[in-house]
Design a protein around this motif. Sequence first.
Motif, PDB file in Angstrom:
ATOM      1  N   ILE A 104       1.037  -1.362  -0.214  1.00  0.00           N
ATOM      2  CA  ILE A 104      -0.007   0.280   0.027  1.00  0.00           C
ATOM      3  C   ILE A 104       1.139   1.173   0.265  1.00  0.00           C
ATOM      4  O   ILE A 104       0.655   2.373  -0.477  1.00  0.00           O
ATOM      5  N   HIS A 105       1.964   1.307   0.820  1.00  0.00           N
ATOM      6  CA  HIS A 105       3.237   2.268   1.059  1.00  0.00           C
ATOM      7  C   HIS A 105       3.321   2.594  -0.562  1.00  0.00           C
ATOM      8  O   HIS A 105       3.754   3.662  -0.993  1.00  0.00           O
ATOM      9  N   SER A 106       4.219   1.726  -1.028  1.00  0.00           N
ATOM     10  CA  SER A 106       4.898   1.463  -2.211  1.00  0.00           C
ATOM     11  C   SER A 106       3.334   1.917  -3.231  1.00  0.00           C
ATOM     12  O   SER A 106       4.015   3.521  -4.358  1.00  0.00           O
ATOM     13  N   TYR A 107       2.717   1.313  -3.435  1.00  0.00           N
ATOM     14  CA  TYR A 107       1.855   1.871  -4.262  1.00  0.00           C
ATOM     15  C   TYR A 107       1.283   3.535  -3.811  1.00  0.00           C
ATOM     16  O   TYR A 107       0.828   4.418  -5.303  1.00  0.00           O
ATOM     17  N   THR A 108       1.094   4.506  -2.783  1.00  0.00           N
ATOM     18  CA  THR A 108       1.070   5.656  -2.615  1.00  0.00           C
ATOM     19  C   THR A 108       2.255   6.743  -2.923  1.00  0.00           C
ATOM     20  O   THR A 108       2.129   7.700  -4.117  1.00  0.00           O
ATOM     21  N   GLU A 109       2.949   6.061  -3.361  1.00  0.00           N
ATOM     22  CA  GLU A 109       4.606   6.307  -3.761  1.00  0.00           C
ATOM     23  C   GLU A 109       4.071   6.661  -5.201  1.00  0.00           C
ATOM     24  O   GLU A 109       4.241   7.501  -5.653  1.00  0.00           O
ATOM     25  N   PHE A 110       3.956   5.665  -5.415  1.00  0.00           N
ATOM     26  CA  PHE A 110       3.470   5.235  -7.220  1.00  0.00           C
ATOM     27  C   PHE A 110       2.626   6.925  -7.563  1.00  0.00           C
ATOM     28  O   PHE A 110       3.185   6.523  -8.200  1.00  0.00           O
ATOM     29  N   LEU A 111       1.417   6.675  -6.629  1.00  0.00           N
ATOM     30  CA  LEU A 111       0.585   7.652  -7.200  1.00  0.00           C
ATOM     31  C   LEU A 111       1.391   9.143  -7.007  1.00  0.00           C
ATOM     32  O   LEU A 111       0.517  10.215  -8.109  1.00  0.00           O
ATOM     33  N   LYS A 112       1.762   9.559  -5.695  1.00  0.00           N
ATOM     34  CA  LYS A 112       2.773  10.646  -5.798  1.00  0.00           C
ATOM     35  C   LYS A 112       3.106  11.200  -7.102  1.00  0.00           C
ATOM     36  O   LYS A 112       2.990  12.517  -7.786  1.00  0.00           O
ATOM     37  N   GLU A 113       4.367   9.688  -7.697  1.00  0.00           N
ATOM     38  CA  GLU A 113       4.810   9.817  -9.154  1.00  0.00           C
ATOM     39  C   GLU A 113       4.646  10.714 -10.291  1.00  0.00           C
ATOM     40  O   GLU A 113       4.559  10.951 -11.088  1.00  0.00           O
ATOM     41  N   ASP A 127       1.025  11.605  -9.727  1.00  0.00           N
ATOM     42  CA  ASP A 127       0.833  13.587  -9.894  1.00  0.00           C
ATOM     43  C   ASP A 127       1.747  14.308 -10.244  1.00  0.00           C
ATOM     44  O   ASP A 127       1.190  15.662 -10.402  1.00  0.00           O
ATOM     45  N   LYS A 128       3.192  14.260  -9.826  1.00  0.00           N
ATOM     46  CA  LYS A 128       4.271  15.206 -10.172  1.00  0.00           C
ATOM     47  C   LYS A 128       4.435  15.213 -11.247  1.00  0.00           C
ATOM     48  O   LYS A 128       5.071  16.024 -11.831  1.00  0.00           O
ATOM     49  N   GLY A 129       3.493  14.410 -12.416  1.00  0.00           N
ATOM     50  CA  GLY A 129       4.760  13.955 -13.901  1.00  0.00           C
ATOM     51  C   GLY A 129       5.806  13.690 -13.846  1.00  0.00           C
ATOM     52  O   GLY A 129       6.603  13.066 -15.007  1.00  0.00           O
ATOM     53  N   THR A 130       6.624  12.802 -12.501  1.00  0.00           N
ATOM     54  CA  THR A 130       7.670  12.213 -12.910  1.00  0.00           C
ATOM     55  C   THR A 130       7.613  10.916 -13.958  1.00  0.00           C
ATOM     56  O   THR A 130       7.948  10.348 -14.422  1.00  0.00           O
ATOM     57  N   ILE A 131       6.124  10.149 -13.846  1.00  0.00           N
ATOM     58  CA  ILE A 131       5.952   9.124 -14.231  1.00  0.00           C
ATOM     59  C   ILE A 131       4.997   9.216 -15.416  1.00  0.00           C
ATOM     60  O   ILE A 131       4.291  10.381 -14.291  1.00  0.00           O
ATOM     61  N   GLU A 132       4.882   8.847 -16.516  1.00  0.00           N
ATOM     62  CA  GLU A 132       3.892   9.426 -17.383  1.00  0.00           C
ATOM     63  C   GLU A 132       2.823   8.445 -16.933  1.00  0.00           C
ATOM     64  O   GLU A 132       2.427   7.536 -16.688  1.00  0.00           O
ATOM     65  N   ASN A 133       1.111   9.606 -16.636  1.00  0.00           N
ATOM     66  CA  ASN A 133      -0.106   8.977 -16.734  1.00  0.00           C
ATOM     67  C   ASN A 133      -0.761   8.246 -18.055  1.00  0.00           C
ATOM     68  O   ASN A 133      -1.244   8.948 -18.999  1.00  0.00           O
ATOM     69  N   VAL A 134      -0.098   7.311 -18.862  1.00  0.00           N
ATOM     70  CA  VAL A 134      -0.423   6.465 -19.963  1.00  0.00           C
ATOM     71  C   VAL A 134      -1.390   6.124 -19.881  1.00  0.00           C
ATOM     72  O   VAL A 134      -2.136   5.871 -18.323  1.00  0.00           O
TER      73      VAL A 134
END
Length: 293
Positions: A239-248, A250-257
């Motif tokens: 849950i913690h890892s996926y929450t961090e995934f969501l933060k990235e 939202d920041k645009g660090t990871i493309e929201n494909v």
Amino acid sequence: MMMTRGTSRVARLTMGGRLFSAVKGAAAEGEKFPVMGVRWWSSLTLGEKEQVNNKNSEDGGNKEVVASYWGIKGEEVKKEDGTPWKWNCFRPWETYQADLTIDLKKHHVPTTFLDKLAYWTVKSLRFPTDVFFQRRYGCRAMMLETVAAVPGMVGGMLLHCKSLRRFEHSGGWIKTLLDEAENERMHLMTFMEVSQPRWYERALVFTVQGVFFNAYFLAYLASPKLAHRVVGYLEEEAIHSYTEFLKELDKGTIENVPAPAIAIDYWRLPADSTLRDVVMVVRADEAHHRDVN
């Protein structure tokens, strides 16, 4: 008795011969068969198989579409709207809508010795994972899902054997654990469409899964309570890892494909869903597994 053994042996030889012939024939025709690093034939959608099997149909080719793992044509399945169902790794009646209202912050405070052992074991495993993957959350999720699907299968298998030995019902726990394993496997099938693992990450799967499977198997034999506590704390970390995934995201660090088609059908997501929506439903699944364990 001799006739029965002979008949079963002939059946096995025949089945093996057919499977070998199918592989040999496909190889002769230049079709791609699974090797390490290539998706298995059974994981392709029916649409993809039609393109492969009927690529020469205009030139007179008349090949039959094969839809199952063993090369046997399966029954035709359709969606509720009557359109063909294109997945063979899961069926329409196995799809669902995730409960996004589930409490993500719930935590089981370790009180007993076994609780603390499980908790600190999981915490100690998190450090090398963070160092290895850092912020590559897509590959991290894919790698961890190859391990997360193990506990449910091990627990379900051992409870199945226990039920057989004792001639007693399981109370529904066998199906619950196997469903959990299947759900985690679908997480993996989804993230496979998003992230492309590197060769050393694929190699690492063999080592990590092999060690974890045997360690968890022995732990479950020694103390099922300890084993389930370990899974519960693993899910909290997920849950913690996926929450961090969501933060990235939202920041645009990871493309929201756009969300993979397999995720849209499995979780019954809207057609315009994105990777963020997929991570949301996967995180909700992990929270449910946390509560079960």
